[in-house]
Structure formats: C-alpha cells, structure tokens
Design a protein around this motif. Structure first.
Motif, short mmCIF file in Angstrom:
data_model
loop_
_atom_site.label_atom_id
_atom_site.label_comp_id
_atom_site.label_asym_id
_atom_site.label_seq_id
_atom_site.Cartn_x
_atom_site.Cartn_y
_atom_site.Cartn_z
N ASP A 95 0.62 -1.16 -0.01
CA ASP A 95 -0.20 -0.01 -0.11
C ASP A 95 0.81 1.41 0.19
OD1 ASP A 95 -2.28 -1.97 0.21
OD2 ASP A 95 -2.27 -1.74 2.34
N VAL A 96 2.20 1.21 -0.03
CA VAL A 96 3.06 2.20 0.15
C VAL A 96 3.82 2.53 -0.98
CG1 VAL A 96 5.12 3.12 1.28
CG2 VAL A 96 3.62 1.49 2.56
N THR A 97 3.31 3.86 -1.71
CA THR A 97 3.94 4.35 -2.95
C THR A 97 5.42 4.52 -2.61
OG1 THR A 97 3.91 6.62 -2.49
CG2 THR A 97 1.81 5.64 -3.42
N LYS A 98 6.14 4.90 -3.96
CA LYS A 98 7.70 5.04 -3.52
C LYS A 98 8.06 6.18 -3.08
CE LYS A 98 9.38 7.06 -8.13
NZ LYS A 98 8.96 8.18 -7.83
N ASN A 99 7.02 7.15 -2.93
CA ASN A 99 7.24 8.59 -1.99
C ASN A 99 7.06 8.31 -0.64
OD1 ASN A 99 7.72 9.81 -4.27
ND2 ASN A 99 5.68 10.28 -4.86
N GLY A 100 6.57 6.97 -0.11
CA GLY A 100 6.52 6.69 1.21
C GLY A 100 5.35 7.15 1.85
N LEU A 101 5.27 7.27 3.20
CA LEU A 101 4.15 7.82 3.95
C LEU A 101 4.58 8.90 4.65
CD1 LEU A 101 3.74 4.02 5.40
CD2 LEU A 101 2.09 5.14 3.75
N HIS A 102 3.47 9.83 5.26
CA HIS A 102 3.56 10.95 5.84
C HIS A 102 3.13 11.07 7.14
CE1 HIS A 102 5.29 15.05 5.76
NE2 HIS A 102 4.35 15.41 6.33
N GLY A 103 3.57 11.82 8.12
CA GLY A 103 2.94 11.88 9.33
C GLY A 103 3.45 10.96 10.50
N ASN A 104 3.37 11.11 11.73
CA ASN A 104 4.12 10.80 12.72
C ASN A 104 3.15 9.57 13.42
OD1 ASN A 104 5.50 9.57 14.73
ND2 ASN A 104 5.97 11.55 15.49
N ILE A 105 3.44 7.96 13.15
CA ILE A 105 2.51 7.02 13.72
C ILE A 105 3.46 6.53 15.02
CG2 ILE A 105 1.40 6.81 11.55
CD1 ILE A 105 3.06 4.13 11.59
N ALA A 106 4.84 6.98 15.12
CA ALA A 106 5.82 6.17 16.04
C ALA A 106 5.43 6.30 17.44
CB ALA A 106 7.48 6.54 15.65
#
Length: 223
Positions: free
Chosen positions: A90-101
């Motif tokens: 589900d992750v594009t090569k541009n990655g993900l954004h936002g802080n889930i950690a």
C-alpha cells in the motif's frame, strides 16, 4: 518463524538487564546481525513495515534449525507486536507522511516532517543496537557540519567503530523516496559485513561460550 511464540517470553531488554547494562560487544554484534536478517525477511520477502521496532518487541528464541545444544537457546530473536504494522504493497515509492511512531521511536525523517518508509524500522534497529551497546536508550542528533544524523554519544574507543559507524550512519540517514533495489542492496551489504565479522575463526567459539554463560544469568521465563 517471526510470529511463533518464544519459549521464555524474554526479550532484548532482559539481555541488557542480565548483563547489568554492559553486554559484551561481541554479543551486541551477534544480536544486531540477527535483527538485520529479520529486517531482510520482513521488508523484502513479507513486504511489511513493523513501525514499532524496540528492544522489548524482539523476543529471544531458539533458531528453527537449533537443537537442544545450550548455545542455541536464546541465541536468536524474533519480532512480536505487529499492531502498528503497514503493508508495503500500500506504500508508494514516495513513502508515507505523518508521525505514527511511539515516543523516542520517530525516525529522523519523521522528526524533520518528511516522508518515510523503510527508515522507521531501520531506525528501530539502531535504537535496539545502541541500547544493547550502551545499556540504555541513546538519543540521536543532527550533526551541524555534516548535516548527518548520528548517535548523541560517542562510540567507545575499543569498540568495532568501523562496523557500528557503517550501520548507524547508513540507517540513521536513510532517505525516502528510496527504490527497493537501492534499499535491499544497502541492507544486505551491511548484514553481510556483520556476518563476515562474526564468521571469523575463534569468534564463533567465543560467542558460543558467551551464550552458554548468559543462559545462567537470564531468568528462566518472564514472570
């Protein structure tokens, strides 16, 4: 074998505590090499980001091909708690954004408000390796002159600086977007260098005796 149960429920923090915060460096290298191997399986074969890699999520286990040989007990690790995991499909090569950690587990990309992908787990491995090495959580900082992220504590002069510098500089400075080929060759190269160091004659026997000694230091199982 990444989700099968551990015999003891013990994790990497129990190793740190058993050694009273000073785990022999050779054992730190041994467990780091195991984590790198699991990262390859997780990212390149299972195509999953764990997103919560920390010392207490690596439980101690016996290798699947291990027999009752005492050196095999608690000589491997496996990841547990996939509650924050993300499917890489589900992750594009541009990655993900936002802080889930979780707190203190934000990768440098997250801290800089940039997109992220593999670096969240690579950062988790850095947190674990440095915790084993130093005996406690180590902060990271951005070096003003090089603009590179690094550990806030210097490596001790008698440690294998080349090995650790290679790992920390590569994994703390992974940028998204990164192609799977670029990332997998970087990850495999680092893991092979760790494995090559461990395969040196004499070191195998030393690790075996350390693992046997460690068995008597560890609690039998998690209470």
């Amino acid at each position: 074998g990444m989700t099968c149960a551990s015999e003891t429920g013990l994790n990497l923090l129990d190793i740190v505590n058993a050694h009273k915060g000073s785990v022999p460096e050779l054992l730190a290298i041994h467990y780091t090499s195991k984590m790198l191997k699991h990262l390859e399986t997780l990212h390149l074969r299972a195509k999953i980001l764990h997103c919560d890699i920390k010392p207490d999520n690596w439980v101690l286990t016996t290798p699947e091909d291990g027999d009752s040989n005492p050196m095999n007990l608690a000589s491997d690790v496996m990841l547990v708690d996939f509650g924050r995991a993300v499917d890489l499909i589900d992750v594009t090569k541009n990655g993900l954004h936002g802080n889930i950690a979780a707190q203190d587990l934000e990768s440098p990309s997250m801290r800089s408000n940039r997109n992220w992908s593999y670096d969240i787990d690579a950062f988790g491995v850095c947190v674990c390796a440095s915790t084993i090495l130093y005996g406690s959580y180590v902060e990271v900082r951005k070096d003003h002159s090089s603009r590179q992220w690094c550990l806030a504590k210097p490596l001790r002069r008698y440690w294998q600086k080349q090995l650790w510098n290679m790992l920390f500089s590569a994994f703390l400075n992974l940028r998204t977007p990164v192609t799977i080929d670029e990332y997998s060759s970087k990850l495999s190269k680092i893991r092979m260098i760790f494995d090559r160091y461990l395969a040196h004659k004499g070191r195998k026997a030393e690790i075996a005796s350390m693992l046997i000694a460690q068995r008597s230091m560890l609690p039998k199982r998690k209470t």
